[in-house]
Design an enzyme around this catalytic site. Structure first.
Site, PDB file in Angstrom:
ATOM      1  N   HIS A  85       0.800  -1.224   0.000  1.00 26.83           N
ATOM      2  CA  HIS A  85       0.000   0.000   0.000  1.00 26.83           C
ATOM      3  C   HIS A  85       0.835   1.277   0.000  1.00 26.83           C
ATOM      4  O   HIS A  85       0.277   2.351   0.247  1.00 26.83           O
ATOM      5  CB  HIS A  85      -0.909   0.031   1.230  1.00 26.83           C
ATOM      6  CG  HIS A  85      -2.077  -0.891   1.161  1.00 26.83           C
ATOM      7  ND1 HIS A  85      -3.235  -0.593   0.490  1.00 26.83           N
ATOM      8  CD2 HIS A  85      -2.263  -2.132   1.678  1.00 26.83           C
ATOM      9  CE1 HIS A  85      -4.094  -1.586   0.604  1.00 26.83           C
ATOM     10  NE2 HIS A  85      -3.533  -2.533   1.316  1.00 26.83           N
TER      11      HIS A  85
ATOM     12  N   LYS B 109      -8.307  13.780   4.987  1.00 25.06           N
ATOM     13  CA  LYS B 109      -7.460  12.594   4.931  1.00 25.06           C
ATOM     14  C   LYS B 109      -6.388  12.741   6.006  1.00 25.06           C
ATOM     15  O   LYS B 109      -6.277  13.788   6.646  1.00 25.06           O
ATOM     16  CB  LYS B 109      -6.826  12.422   3.548  1.00 25.06           C
ATOM     17  CG  LYS B 109      -6.071  13.648   3.054  1.00 25.06           C
ATOM     18  CD  LYS B 109      -5.542  13.437   1.645  1.00 25.06           C
ATOM     19  CE  LYS B 109      -6.636  13.583   0.594  1.00 25.06           C
ATOM     20  NZ  LYS B 109      -7.012  12.352  -0.051  1.00 25.06           N
ATOM     21  N   ARG B 110      -5.607  11.698   6.186  1.00 21.39           N
ATOM     22  CA  ARG B 110      -4.513  11.769   7.154  1.00 21.39           C
ATOM     23  C   ARG B 110      -3.609  12.965   6.844  1.00 21.39           C
ATOM     24  O   ARG B 110      -3.313  13.237   5.674  1.00 21.39           O
ATOM     25  CB  ARG B 110      -3.711  10.449   7.070  1.00 21.39           C
ATOM     26  CG  ARG B 110      -2.538  10.331   8.000  1.00 21.39           C
ATOM     27  CD  ARG B 110      -2.098   8.869   8.068  1.00 21.39           C
ATOM     28  NE  ARG B 110      -1.901   8.290   6.751  1.00 21.39           N
ATOM     29  CZ  ARG B 110      -0.726   8.202   6.127  1.00 21.39           C
ATOM     30  NH1 ARG B 110       0.355   8.690   6.706  1.00 21.39           N
ATOM     31  NH2 ARG B 110      -0.621   7.632   4.945  1.00 21.39           N
TER      32      ARG B 110
ATOM     33  N   LYS C 299       0.682  14.321   1.255  1.00 20.46           N
ATOM     34  CA  LYS C 299      -0.701  14.590   0.850  1.00 20.46           C
ATOM     35  C   LYS C 299      -0.936  16.079   0.607  1.00 20.46           C
ATOM     36  O   LYS C 299      -1.953  16.478   0.057  1.00 20.46           O
ATOM     37  CB  LYS C 299      -1.678  14.038   1.885  1.00 20.46           C
ATOM     38  CG  LYS C 299      -1.632  12.500   1.967  1.00 20.46           C
ATOM     39  CD  LYS C 299      -2.620  11.947   2.955  1.00 20.46           C
ATOM     40  CE  LYS C 299      -2.540  10.429   3.068  1.00 20.46           C
ATOM     41  NZ  LYS C 299      -3.055   9.724   1.893  1.00 20.46           N
TER      42      LYS C 299
ATOM     43  N   THR D 253      -8.601   6.334  -1.726  1.00 21.22           N
ATOM     44  CA  THR D 253      -9.978   5.853  -1.853  1.00 21.22           C
ATOM     45  C   THR D 253     -10.971   6.972  -1.553  1.00 21.22           C
ATOM     46  O   THR D 253     -12.117   6.902  -1.985  1.00 21.22           O
ATOM     47  CB  THR D 253     -10.247   4.660  -0.912  1.00 21.22           C
ATOM     48  OG1 THR D 253      -9.826   4.990   0.419  1.00 21.22           O
ATOM     49  CG2 THR D 253      -9.503   3.427  -1.386  1.00 21.22           C
TER      50      THR D 253
ATOM     51  N   LYS E 276     -14.817   7.918  -3.255  1.00 23.68           N
ATOM     52  CA  LYS E 276     -16.064   8.214  -2.530  1.00 23.68           C
ATOM     53  C   LYS E 276     -16.637   9.544  -2.990  1.00 23.68           C
ATOM     54  O   LYS E 276     -17.857   9.669  -3.217  1.00 23.68           O
ATOM     55  CB  LYS E 276     -15.781   8.252  -1.028  1.00 23.68           C
ATOM     56  CG  LYS E 276     -15.320   6.931  -0.444  1.00 23.68           C
ATOM     57  CD  LYS E 276     -14.697   7.109   0.941  1.00 23.68           C
ATOM     58  CE  LYS E 276     -13.912   5.876   1.347  1.00 23.68           C
ATOM     59  NZ  LYS E 276     -13.047   6.100   2.506  1.00 23.68           N
TER      60      LYS E 276
END
Length: 825
Positions: A373, A564-565, A570, A672, A676
């Site tokens: 991952h 998100k984290r 990111k 992911t 969504k």
């Protein structure tokens, strides 16, 4: 004969009858549980209403659960065992109601008591069994396996506390214990009769076994008891209920009575406390040696208890005959966390069942499959050999033997290439040797998959290139997905109802059906209804933001969301830079054409991740300045929503207009959240990274806002990256960075953002944030222009939903099954 085996032999093969689901029966059972089981009344604390209703629904699930298990227990049923340290399942009640198809009947039953189903559902705590995308993916996988009627059992840990509950104080993240089990969990069933013993410590001795052959035994161990708790995973409309088995740690002896009688009370319960720490908290901070030790214990605890449980079930039908074990079992390892299972399976087969090395290795390498991952080398787990030797001495012996035989194979393939042998060795040399868990996973598995097309390509070209050159047949791609039951049908009921009225309900279990929506993008009545639903969802999100942060979001504005984290790759920082740019435009009256925008950011930073926590502080400080400036008004709002999780995402996703997926290209394995948002009609602004690429391919460039360097360009840029030159040549960037550097957002907190500024201006910044600034600003201007044409925006929104079928986990799990598991439905 053992009781468990005797019971198994005497079981009737007939299926149990289902309980009635008419509104009267549901109402009667609900009232019975509330008054006679819980001893409460209709006007009770809402949590008891939730518990009574959950038990009512669980009874309906129980029939299907037991019937499903009877089928799986038959001889010659091939099963998959999905092992993961995380299962972020969120709330269960609403999902089970949807899957059972009893929503309207249940509402009618509750109406008899003047109760609302939606209000009762909100009383359920999110299960604290995961952190982010990895755990939510595992939960989606389990949902789809049940819906596809695949015999898959999930194995995880029953954490008493989730990662942490995030609160914001003076802009800073504050971690509080997430005691999600404080009110109990009506969905779990304790199964103490299936408890397993897990060993730690001790040493290894050579003895003679029953065949008078040399044999190794692991002795003088400190044992921990793993007690299973089963959670039902219902399929959609198919009477299938799979099992998620979660292990809770307990001491083999509750306490030392001699110590207790002597007055040494703390020492008396020391073993009990040490054992229970294993399943106490999800992801303990591993910055300390104690933290590292606890995480390794968690991983082995999961692997050993789960494998022993599989052996227990195997022996019910096959006794000690393992000739067909590989034919009827497969283990999917979700990331590196459970990969110690490879060495543990070898130990069980050799030490407990007296199998030869070759026979045990043959079974292991035919049953283990590994999902990677991450593309971040630092995220590939490595454990110090001294720690391994202290906790798992027998496992370390096995790993050394696996490595020795593997390196012989490498030497045969590339004679004399010692550099390659060093690179590929499971044992990393150095002042302190380490066990490379990802390498163990690749060597011991028959399948290695990435989770998006680019991710899988980059694994074989970079991170695992040597292994790919040795075993190209092992590597494959399985692009992630999300379950449409949870993320559309359940979380966006109004949009789901609108879609179902137009194209029927088959899309809920076959998301490709959504392509029929393409025929409706020019239907004015339909697009008006779509807009109405979106506005209602935005109002629901605005209410949540107001409740959580006190910030007012105007539903006429563009809702721009990144949840998100919190991590540098990111690039929440890039998002904040854009917000500051918009703020500067307003303050400089540079707003000839303007689109009002509400920006929402949420996510947790790891407790030991200093810079990520500083980014949260920056977001909140910038928000404080913007939201309290009357000159800004509704033109721009920024809010940080605390304690982001599954239940909040169920409100956030349907209310979002623009989905921010802005990672540095080549760093996001898949993502992911992007899927969504897409399913719920949000348009993506993103880099050419992870599953963004496949989303772009699905919707077309005209329905996606692409910006930034691609993965190849990132590699080239790093060779001569010069943030100062970028700053000197971009007036907008210069203005943004000046506001950061001059302390405009930290007037009375001198220097608190200096490290953030330094990271942005560092020529060795691995995330290249400033390199993508100009492209991001330009793409965001295109977003603003597009949103001003609401008719065109609505068409983009509908097309994103219509093109999202590929991103269902039903498709993902079908691919896992077709290519890896080979299970029969």
């Amino acid at each position: 004969m053992p009781i468990s085996k005797m019971n198994h032999k005497n079981k009737k093969s007939t299926m149990m009858d289902k309980l009635p689901v008419d509104s009267e029966s549901l109402a009667n059972d609900f009232e019975r549980y509330l008054t006679r089981h819980l001893g409460r009344f209709i006007g009770s604390v809402p949590n008891y209403l939730y518990e009574a209703l959950s038990l009512t629904i669980r009874d309906r699930i129980m029939t299907d659960w037991q019937n499903t298990w009877k089928v799986y227990e038959k001889k010659n049923v091939r099963k998959a065992h999905y092992m993961s340290l995380e299962f972020l399942i969120g709330r269960s009640l609403g999902n089970h109601v949807l899957n059972l198809g009893i929503d309207s009947k249940l509402k009618e039953a509750l109406n008899h008591f003047a109760l609302e189903l939606e209000e009762i559902i909100t009383e359920e705590h999110d299960a604290g069994l995961g952190n982010g995308g990895l755990g939510r993916l595992a939960a989606c996988f389990m949902d789809s396996c049940a819906t596809l009627n695949l015999p898959v059992i999930g194995y995880g840990i029953r954490y008493q506390y989730g990662m942490f509950r995030q609160e914001i104080e003076n802009g800073y993240q504050v971690e509080e214990p997430d005691h999600w089990l404080r009110d109990g969990n009506p969905w779990e069933l304790e199964r103490p009769e299936f408890a397993q013993t897990v060993k730690f410590g001790g040493h290894v001795e050579r003895v003679t076994n029953h065949n008078r052959k040399p044999h190794l035994v692991w002795v003088d161990t400190s044992d921990v008891v793993a007690i299973p708790y089963d959670v039902p995973i219902s399929g959609y409309g198919n009477d299938v209920v799979n099992t998620l088995r979660l292990w809770s740690a307990s001491a083999s002896n509750v306490f030392n009575l001699d110590d207790f009688n002597a007055g040494s009370y703390a020492e008396a319960v020391e073993a009990k406390n040490d054992a229970e720490h294993i399943s106490m908290v999800l992801y303990p901070n591993d910055a300390s040696e104690n933290g590292k030790e606890l995480r390794l214990k968690q991983q082995y605890f999961l692997a050993s208890a789960s494998l022993q449980d599989v052996f227990r079930m195997w022996s019910l039908n096959e006794d000690h005959d393992f000739s067909k074990f590989a034919q009827l079992n497969v283990f999917q390892l979700n990331d590196t966390h459970p990969t110690i299972a490879i060495a543990e399976l070898m130990r069980l087969l050799m030490d407990e069942h007296y199998m030869s090395w070759d026979d045990a290795w043959d079974i292991t390498t035919k049953t283990m499959a590994y999902t990677n991952h991450t593309l971040l080398p630092e995220a590939l787990e490595k454990w110090p050999v001294p720690l391994f030797e202290k906790l798992l001495p027998r496992l370390l012996q096995i790993i050394y033997e696996i490595n020795a035989l593997f390196l012989k194979e490498v030497a045969r393939k590339w004679p004399g290439d010692t550099d390659r042998q060093i690179r590929m060795s499971i044992i990393e040399e150095g002042e302190t040797k380490h066990v490379r868990m990802a390498y163990l996973a690749i060597v011991g598995s028959f399948s290695v998959n990435g989770v998006a097309a680019l991710h899988s390509q980059l694994l074989t070209e970079g991170l695992f290139k040597d292994f790919y050159e040795l075993w190209p047949e092992k590597f494959n791609n399985k692009t992630n997905g999300v379950t449409p039951r949870r993320w559309v049908a359940h979380s966006n009921p109004q949009m789901s109802e609108l879609i179902s009225k137009k194209i029927g309900t088959d899309w809920i279990s076959n998301l490709d059906e959504l392509t029929k929506l393409k025929l409706l993008i020019d239907d004015k009545k339909f697009t008006d209804k779509w807009h109405h639903v979106k506005q209602q969802n935005k109002q629901r999100l605005a209410d949540l933001v107001k409740e959580e942060t006190g910030v007012d979001f105007d539903v006429a504005s563009l809702f721009d969301v990144q949840v998100k984290r919190i991590h540098e790759y990111k690039r929440q920082l890039l998002n904040v830079l854009h917000v500051i740019h918009l703020y500067a435009q307003i303050k400089n009256d540079d707003i000839t054409e303007w689109t009002n925008r509400c920006v929402l950011i949420g996510g947790k930073a790891a407790p030991g991740y200093y810079l990520a926590k500083s980014i949260i502080k920056l977001i909140n400080n910038v928000a404080n300045v913007i939201n309290n400036d009357p000159e800004i008004g509704n033109k721009l709002k920024l809010a940080f929503i605390p304690n982001y999780g599954v239940s909040k995402m169920e409100v956030i996703c349907p209310g979002t207009d623009l989905s921010e997926q802005i990672s540095t290209a080549g760093k996001e394995a898949s993502g992911t959240g992007n899927m969504k948002f897409m399913m719920n009609g949000a348009i993506t602004i993103g880099t050419y990274d992870g599953a963004n690429i496949e989303i772009l391919d699905a919707v077309g460039e005209e329905n996606f806002f692409l910006f930034g360097l691609n993965a190849e360009e990132v590699v080239q840029q790093r060779k001569n990256y010069d943030p100062q030159a970028l700053l000197d040549n971009d007036e907008d960037l210069k203005r943004v960075m000046h506001l950061l550097q001059c302390g405009h957002f930290n007037s009375f907190e001198y220097g608190i953002f200096d490290d953030i500024v330094s990271s942005l201006m560092n020529p060795h910044d691995p995330w290249l944030t400033l390199a993508d600034f100009r492209s991001f600003i330009d793409a965001q201007e295109q977003v603003s222009q597009a949103y001003r044409d609401q008719d065109a925006w609505l068409k983009m929104s509908i097309l994103n939903t219509a093109c999202s079928g590929f991103f269902s986990t039903d498709r993902t799990m079908q691919e896992y099954n077709n290519d890896i598991w080979k299970l029969h439905k």
